[in-house]
Design an enzyme around this catalytic site. Structure first.
Site, PDB file in Angstrom:
ATOM      1  N   LYS A 101       0.803  -1.258  -0.071  1.00 25.71           N
ATOM      2  CA  LYS A 101      -0.029  -0.019  -0.009  1.00 25.71           C
ATOM      3  C   LYS A 101       0.804   1.330   0.056  1.00 25.71           C
ATOM      4  O   LYS A 101       0.709   2.102  -0.790  1.00 25.71           O
ATOM      5  CB  LYS A 101      -0.823   0.115   1.083  1.00 25.71           C
ATOM      6  CG  LYS A 101      -2.095  -0.765   1.194  1.00 25.71           C
ATOM      7  CD  LYS A 101      -2.599  -0.594   2.520  1.00 25.71           C
ATOM      8  CE  LYS A 101      -2.223  -0.411   3.884  1.00 25.71           C
ATOM      9  NZ  LYS A 101      -1.504  -1.930   4.485  1.00 25.71           N
ATOM     10  N   ARG A 144      -9.042   1.669   8.886  1.00 24.93           N
ATOM     11  CA  ARG A 144      -8.825   0.495   9.398  1.00 24.93           C
ATOM     12  C   ARG A 144      -9.854  -0.364   9.974  1.00 24.93           C
ATOM     13  O   ARG A 144      -9.912  -1.491  10.379  1.00 24.93           O
ATOM     14  CB  ARG A 144      -7.422   0.450   9.961  1.00 24.93           C
ATOM     15  CG  ARG A 144      -6.145   0.034   9.379  1.00 24.93           C
ATOM     16  CD  ARG A 144      -5.187   0.086  10.445  1.00 24.93           C
ATOM     17  NE  ARG A 144      -3.749  -0.568  10.120  1.00 24.93           N
ATOM     18  CZ  ARG A 144      -2.790   0.278   9.543  1.00 24.93           C
ATOM     19  NH1 ARG A 144      -2.949   1.288   9.245  1.00 24.93           N
ATOM     20  NH2 ARG A 144      -1.797  -0.748   9.183  1.00 24.93           N
ATOM     21  N   ARG A 193      11.588  -5.871   4.890  1.00 21.68           N
ATOM     22  CA  ARG A 193      11.400  -4.484   4.132  1.00 21.68           C
ATOM     23  C   ARG A 193      12.467  -3.773   5.073  1.00 21.68           C
ATOM     24  O   ARG A 193      12.521  -3.717   6.263  1.00 21.68           O
ATOM     25  CB  ARG A 193       9.948  -4.260   4.765  1.00 21.68           C
ATOM     26  CG  ARG A 193       9.462  -2.801   4.654  1.00 21.68           C
ATOM     27  CD  ARG A 193       7.968  -2.764   4.494  1.00 21.68           C
ATOM     28  NE  ARG A 193       7.436  -2.817   5.607  1.00 21.68           N
ATOM     29  CZ  ARG A 193       6.034  -2.800   5.677  1.00 21.68           C
ATOM     30  NH1 ARG A 193       5.216  -2.560   4.701  1.00 21.68           N
ATOM     31  NH2 ARG A 193       5.597  -2.685   6.863  1.00 21.68           N
ATOM     32  N   ARG A 224      11.372  -1.264  10.434  1.00 17.76           N
ATOM     33  CA  ARG A 224      10.276  -1.000  11.516  1.00 17.76           C
ATOM     34  C   ARG A 224      10.445  -1.661  12.929  1.00 17.76           C
ATOM     35  O   ARG A 224      10.513  -3.007  12.430  1.00 17.76           O
ATOM     36  CB  ARG A 224       9.207  -0.698  10.818  1.00 17.76           C
ATOM     37  CG  ARG A 224       8.874   0.757  10.156  1.00 17.76           C
ATOM     38  CD  ARG A 224       7.814   0.565   9.208  1.00 17.76           C
ATOM     39  NE  ARG A 224       6.427   0.005  10.022  1.00 17.76           N
ATOM     40  CZ  ARG A 224       5.231   0.173   9.463  1.00 17.76           C
ATOM     41  NH1 ARG A 224       5.098   0.569   8.372  1.00 17.76           N
ATOM     42  NH2 ARG A 224       4.419  -0.638  10.040  1.00 17.76           N
ATOM     43  N   ARG A 268      -0.266  -8.349  13.791  1.00 20.67           N
ATOM     44  CA  ARG A 268      -0.984  -7.148  12.867  1.00 20.67           C
ATOM     45  C   ARG A 268      -2.002  -7.856  11.786  1.00 20.67           C
ATOM     46  O   ARG A 268      -2.868  -7.597  11.284  1.00 20.67           O
ATOM     47  CB  ARG A 268       0.329  -6.457  12.245  1.00 20.67           C
ATOM     48  CG  ARG A 268       0.817  -5.387  13.124  1.00 20.67           C
ATOM     49  CD  ARG A 268       2.110  -4.898  12.510  1.00 20.67           C
ATOM     50  NE  ARG A 268       2.201  -4.084  11.422  1.00 20.67           N
ATOM     51  CZ  ARG A 268       3.067  -3.986  10.492  1.00 20.67           C
ATOM     52  NH1 ARG A 268       4.313  -4.380  10.604  1.00 20.67           N
ATOM     53  NH2 ARG A 268       2.883  -3.209   9.426  1.00 20.67           N
TER      54      ARG A 268
HETATM   55  P1  AMP Z   1       1.061   1.148   9.019  1.00 20.88           P
HETATM   56  O1  AMP Z   1       2.196   1.900   8.776  1.00 20.88           O
HETATM   57  O2  AMP Z   1      -0.083   1.708   8.099  1.00 20.88           O
HETATM   58  O3  AMP Z   1       1.373  -0.323   8.816  1.00 20.88           O
HETATM   59  O4  AMP Z   1       0.674   1.357  10.527  1.00 20.88           O
HETATM   60  C1  AMP Z   1       1.508   1.027  11.545  1.00 20.88           C
HETATM   61  C2  AMP Z   1       0.572   0.981  12.764  1.00 20.88           C
HETATM   62  O5  AMP Z   1       0.275   2.299  13.249  1.00 20.88           O
HETATM   63  C3  AMP Z   1      -0.327  -0.048  12.683  1.00 20.88           C
HETATM   64  O6  AMP Z   1       0.108  -1.307  13.055  1.00 20.88           O
HETATM   65  C4  AMP Z   1      -1.389   0.543  14.007  1.00 20.88           C
HETATM   66  O7  AMP Z   1      -0.842   0.355  15.230  1.00 20.88           O
HETATM   67  C5  AMP Z   1      -1.037   1.950  13.580  1.00 20.88           C
HETATM   68  N1  AMP Z   1      -1.914   2.664  12.887  1.00 20.88           N
HETATM   69  C6  AMP Z   1      -1.826   3.112  11.570  1.00 20.88           C
HETATM   70  N2  AMP Z   1      -3.218   3.604  10.978  1.00 20.88           N
HETATM   71  C7  AMP Z   1      -4.140   3.230  11.781  1.00 20.88           C
HETATM   72  C8  AMP Z   1      -5.504   3.352  11.802  1.00 20.88           C
HETATM   73  N3  AMP Z   1      -5.984   3.893  10.880  1.00 20.88           N
HETATM   74  N4  AMP Z   1      -6.047   2.958  13.133  1.00 20.88           N
HETATM   75  C9  AMP Z   1      -5.384   2.403  14.012  1.00 20.88           C
HETATM   76  N5  AMP Z   1      -4.366   2.453  14.174  1.00 20.88           N
HETATM   77  C10 AMP Z   1      -3.667   2.740  13.082  1.00 20.88           C
END
Ligand code: AMP
Length: 207
Positions: free
Chosen positions: A13, A88, A122, A151, A162
């Site tokens: 994404k 989400r 990654r 990360r 996740r």
């Molecule tokens: P990402 O970089 O999109 O994979 O997000 C990393 C982490 O940030 C996720 O595993 C969640 O803990 C938190 N996070 C990101 N976007 C959201 C969202 N829309 N709602 C809740 N938690 C989020």
């Protein structure tokens, strides 16, 4: 055009949203990036978010909804934007529908088995670029030269948590946007350039 990117962790994404936004000159709004920036600078939001992110859990809806509502109200979003990692949950999607109109939801579909490998390899750069050890063999970013890093939540155990969260809380959004008639599926198992071409074709068809 207002676009939402859907897909499991590791579906690509972030990579695709970055390229699409560059091509279309619209802002790329990644809630994960915004939350990580808040953690780094030690804001109250960052402190609250960190404990959830470290466990692979979702940050509470009210925090991210407020964050996105604020961001979308900024001037640069007036001509369209792409949301990456938001919504989400169904609650987030319903809240979003009250302050935004989503024209297109792109679901990047991948097999779960490959996702863990993809994420484990990654590597990120602070400039926003991301790489994979399977095709990128340097420890420095080819765009800005900064050292790459992994990360914290890309460790295997956290990735599994996740994925579980994704299946329970986020996957229902595919149906949500399908019912609204704006969902398009893209095969995320193809080469990255082909995934990008498929997404751009969908966007151009919509225009
Ligand atoms: P990402 O970089 O999109 O994979 O997000 C990393 C982490 O940030 C996720 O595993 C969640 O803990 C938190 N996070 C990101 N976007 C959201 C969202 N829309 N709602 C809740 N938690 C989020």
């Amino acid at each position: 055009m207002n676009i939402v990117f859907l897909g499991a962790p590791g579906a690509g994404k972030g990579t695709q949203a970055t390229k699409v936004c560059e091509r279309m000159s619209i802002p790329h709004i990644s809630t994960g990036d915004i939350l990580r920036a808040n953690i780094k600078s030690g804001t109250a939001l960052g402190v609250q978010a960190k404990s959830f992110i470290d466990k692979g859990l979702l940050v509470p809806d009210e925090l991210v909804i407020a964050l996105v509502e604020d961001r979308l109200a900024q001037q640069d979003c007036a001509k369209g934007y792409a949301l990456d990692g938001f919504p989400r949950t169904i609650e987030q999607a319903e809240a979003l529908s009250k302050f935004a109109t989503i024209d297109l939801a792109v679901n990047i579909a991948v097999d779960e088995d490959i996702v863990v490998d993809r994420i484990a390899g990654r590597r990120m750069c602070k400039c926003g670029e991301s790489f994979h050890t399977s095709w990128y063999h340097s420890d420095k970013c080819d765009k800005c030269g900064s050292p790459l890093y992994q990360r914290d939540d890309d460790k295997e155990e956290t990735v599994k948590a996740r994925l579980e969260v994704y299946n329970k809380q986020t996957a229902p959004l595919i149906d949500f946007y399908n019912k609204q008639g704006v969902l398009k599926n893209v095969d995320g198992m193809q080469e990255m350039t082909k995934v990008f071409d498929d997404i751009m074709e969908i966007i151009n068809d919509k225009h």
